[in-house]
Write an enzyme that holds these catalytic residues in place. Sequence first.
Site, short mmCIF file in Angstrom:
data_model
loop_
_atom_site.label_atom_id
_atom_site.label_comp_id
_atom_site.label_asym_id
_atom_site.label_seq_id
_atom_site.Cartn_x
_atom_site.Cartn_y
_atom_site.Cartn_z
N HIS A 190 2.13 -66.16 6.15
CA HIS A 190 3.46 -65.79 6.64
C HIS A 190 4.25 -67.05 6.99
O HIS A 190 3.68 -68.12 7.24
CB HIS A 190 3.35 -64.91 7.88
N GLU A 231 5.74 -67.93 9.69
CA GLU A 231 5.39 -68.50 10.99
C GLU A 231 4.10 -69.31 10.91
O GLU A 231 4.00 -70.39 11.50
CB GLU A 231 5.19 -67.39 12.05
N CYS A 276 4.96 -60.47 13.35
CA CYS A 276 3.95 -59.40 13.39
C CYS A 276 2.90 -59.76 14.46
O CYS A 276 2.93 -60.84 15.05
CB CYS A 276 3.29 -59.25 12.01
N CYS A 293 0.92 -63.02 13.65
CA CYS A 293 1.67 -64.24 13.94
C CYS A 293 1.88 -64.42 15.44
O CYS A 293 1.80 -65.54 15.95
CB CYS A 293 2.99 -64.22 13.20
#
Length: 155
Positions: free
Chosen positions: A63, A65, A93, A96
Amino acid sequence: MFFNFTGESDIAADEFYMKQALKEAYLALEADEVPIGSVIVCKNRVIARGHNLTERLNDVTAHAEMQAITAAANHLGGKYLADCTLYVTMEPCVMCAGALYWSQIGRIVFGAYDPKRGFSRILPNPLHPKTEFVGGILGNECGLLVKEFFRKKRQ
Protein backbone atom coordinates in the site's frame (compact mmCIF):
# COMPACT_ATOMS: atom_id res chain seq x y z
CA MET A 1 10.90 19.55 -1.45
CA PHE A 2 10.76 22.39 1.04
CA PHE A 3 7.82 24.62 1.79
CA ASN A 4 7.88 26.93 4.77
CA PHE A 5 4.66 27.12 6.78
CA THR A 6 4.06 28.65 10.18
CA GLY A 7 2.93 25.40 11.76
CA GLU A 8 2.32 21.75 10.86
CA SER A 9 -1.38 22.03 11.61
CA ASP A 10 -1.77 24.94 9.17
CA ILE A 11 -4.57 24.11 6.70
CA ALA A 12 -2.59 25.59 3.78
CA ALA A 13 0.29 23.22 4.58
CA ASP A 14 -2.09 20.27 4.81
CA GLU A 15 -3.57 21.08 1.41
CA PHE A 16 -0.15 21.67 -0.14
CA TYR A 17 1.19 18.31 1.02
CA MET A 18 -2.05 16.50 0.19
CA LYS A 19 -1.60 17.73 -3.37
CA GLN A 20 1.83 16.08 -3.30
CA ALA A 21 0.15 12.85 -2.17
CA LEU A 22 -2.36 13.23 -5.02
CA LYS A 23 0.54 13.37 -7.49
CA GLU A 24 1.57 9.97 -6.16
CA ALA A 25 -2.01 8.73 -6.53
CA TYR A 26 -1.93 9.73 -10.20
CA LEU A 27 1.27 7.72 -10.65
CA ALA A 28 -0.60 4.70 -9.27
CA LEU A 29 -3.50 5.40 -11.63
CA GLU A 30 -1.13 5.53 -14.63
CA ALA A 31 0.13 2.08 -13.60
CA ASP A 32 -3.45 0.74 -13.28
CA GLU A 33 -3.11 0.49 -9.50
CA VAL A 34 -5.77 1.69 -7.07
CA PRO A 35 -4.97 5.43 -7.09
CA ILE A 36 -3.84 6.09 -3.54
CA GLY A 37 -0.75 8.13 -2.84
CA SER A 38 1.16 9.33 0.18
CA VAL A 39 4.03 11.50 1.28
CA ILE A 40 5.77 11.77 4.63
CA VAL A 41 6.89 15.21 5.76
CA CYS A 42 9.49 15.99 8.42
CA LYS A 43 10.44 19.55 9.32
CA ASN A 44 8.56 20.94 6.31
CA ARG A 45 10.35 18.63 3.88
CA VAL A 46 8.95 15.69 1.94
CA ILE A 47 11.26 12.85 2.96
CA ALA A 48 9.31 9.94 1.47
CA ARG A 49 6.75 9.20 -1.21
CA GLY A 50 4.65 6.18 -1.99
CA HIS A 51 1.75 4.95 -4.05
CA ASN A 52 -0.01 1.64 -4.34
CA LEU A 53 2.12 -1.09 -5.90
CA THR A 54 0.04 -4.15 -5.01
CA GLU A 55 -0.48 -5.26 -8.61
CA ARG A 56 3.03 -4.50 -9.83
CA LEU A 57 4.68 -6.27 -6.90
CA ASN A 58 1.95 -8.92 -6.52
CA ASP A 59 1.95 -8.03 -2.83
CA VAL A 60 -1.17 -7.22 -0.84
CA THR A 61 0.93 -5.26 1.67
CA ALA A 62 2.35 -2.85 -0.94
CA HIS A 63 0.00 0.00 0.00
CA ALA A 64 1.01 3.64 -0.46
CA GLU A 65 1.47 4.12 3.28
CA MET A 66 3.70 1.06 3.63
CA GLN A 67 5.91 2.27 0.78
CA ALA A 68 6.23 5.69 2.37
CA ILE A 69 6.89 4.34 5.89
CA THR A 70 9.76 2.20 4.60
CA ALA A 71 11.23 5.07 2.57
CA ALA A 72 10.97 7.50 5.52
CA ALA A 73 12.60 5.06 7.94
CA ASN A 74 15.44 4.53 5.44
CA HIS A 75 15.82 8.29 4.96
CA LEU A 76 15.94 8.96 8.71
CA GLY A 77 18.02 5.91 9.56
CA GLY A 78 15.55 4.69 12.18
CA LYS A 79 12.15 3.07 12.48
CA TYR A 80 10.38 5.75 14.52
CA LEU A 81 8.64 8.62 12.76
CA ALA A 82 7.47 10.64 15.78
CA ASP A 83 8.48 13.96 14.22
CA CYS A 84 6.78 13.21 10.89
CA THR A 85 3.40 13.69 9.26
CA LEU A 86 1.92 11.22 6.79
CA TYR A 87 -0.31 12.68 4.08
CA VAL A 88 -2.35 10.01 2.33
CA THR A 89 -5.22 10.41 -0.13
CA MET A 90 -7.42 7.74 1.48
CA GLU A 91 -8.04 6.85 5.10
CA PRO A 92 -5.57 4.09 6.03
CA CYS A 93 -6.77 0.50 6.36
CA VAL A 94 -6.25 -1.43 9.59
CA MET A 95 -3.00 -3.00 8.31
CA CYS A 96 -1.51 0.40 7.51
CA ALA A 97 -2.83 1.87 10.77
CA GLY A 98 -1.02 -0.93 12.60
CA ALA A 99 2.24 -0.15 10.81
CA LEU A 100 1.74 3.53 11.58
CA TYR A 101 1.18 2.63 15.23
CA TRP A 102 4.50 0.78 15.33
CA SER A 103 6.27 3.67 13.59
CA GLN A 104 4.90 6.04 16.24
CA ILE A 105 4.20 8.60 13.53
CA GLY A 106 3.39 12.00 14.98
CA ARG A 107 0.51 12.94 12.72
CA ILE A 108 -1.65 11.49 9.96
CA VAL A 109 -3.59 13.62 7.50
CA PHE A 110 -5.83 11.83 5.03
CA GLY A 111 -8.08 12.91 2.21
CA ALA A 112 -11.15 10.74 1.69
CA TYR A 113 -12.76 8.58 4.33
CA ASP A 114 -13.03 4.91 3.40
CA PRO A 115 -16.43 3.68 4.57
CA LYS A 116 -15.63 0.03 3.74
CA ARG A 117 -12.02 -0.52 4.78
CA GLY A 118 -10.88 2.56 6.68
CA PHE A 119 -9.48 1.97 10.15
CA SER A 120 -12.00 4.29 11.85
CA ARG A 121 -14.88 2.11 10.65
CA ILE A 122 -13.32 -1.09 11.98
CA LEU A 123 -11.43 -0.06 15.11
CA PRO A 124 -12.06 3.01 17.24
CA ASN A 125 -8.40 4.07 17.33
CA PRO A 126 -5.60 1.66 16.42
CA LEU A 127 -3.06 4.48 16.27
CA HIS A 128 -0.31 5.29 18.75
CA PRO A 129 -1.74 7.35 21.66
CA LYS A 130 0.42 10.36 20.72
CA THR A 131 -0.52 10.30 17.02
CA GLU A 132 -2.80 13.09 15.88
CA PHE A 133 -4.99 12.53 12.85
CA VAL A 134 -7.09 14.70 10.59
CA GLY A 135 -9.41 13.51 7.85
CA GLY A 136 -11.16 15.13 4.93
CA ILE A 137 -8.36 17.32 3.55
CA LEU A 138 -9.14 17.61 -0.19
CA GLY A 139 -11.45 14.69 0.52
CA ASN A 140 -13.73 15.18 -2.49
CA GLU A 141 -10.86 15.24 -4.98
CA CYS A 142 -9.17 12.24 -3.36
CA GLY A 143 -12.39 10.24 -3.13
CA LEU A 144 -13.51 10.97 -6.69
CA LEU A 145 -10.22 9.65 -8.06
CA VAL A 146 -10.77 6.25 -6.42
CA LYS A 147 -14.50 6.14 -7.25
CA GLU A 148 -13.81 6.89 -10.91
CA PHE A 149 -11.09 4.22 -11.02
CA PHE A 150 -13.49 1.53 -9.78
CA ARG A 151 -16.36 2.79 -11.94
CA LYS A 152 -14.18 2.32 -15.04
CA LYS A 153 -13.13 -1.16 -13.82
CA ARG A 154 -16.78 -2.23 -13.57
CA GLN A 155 -17.61 -1.17 -17.14
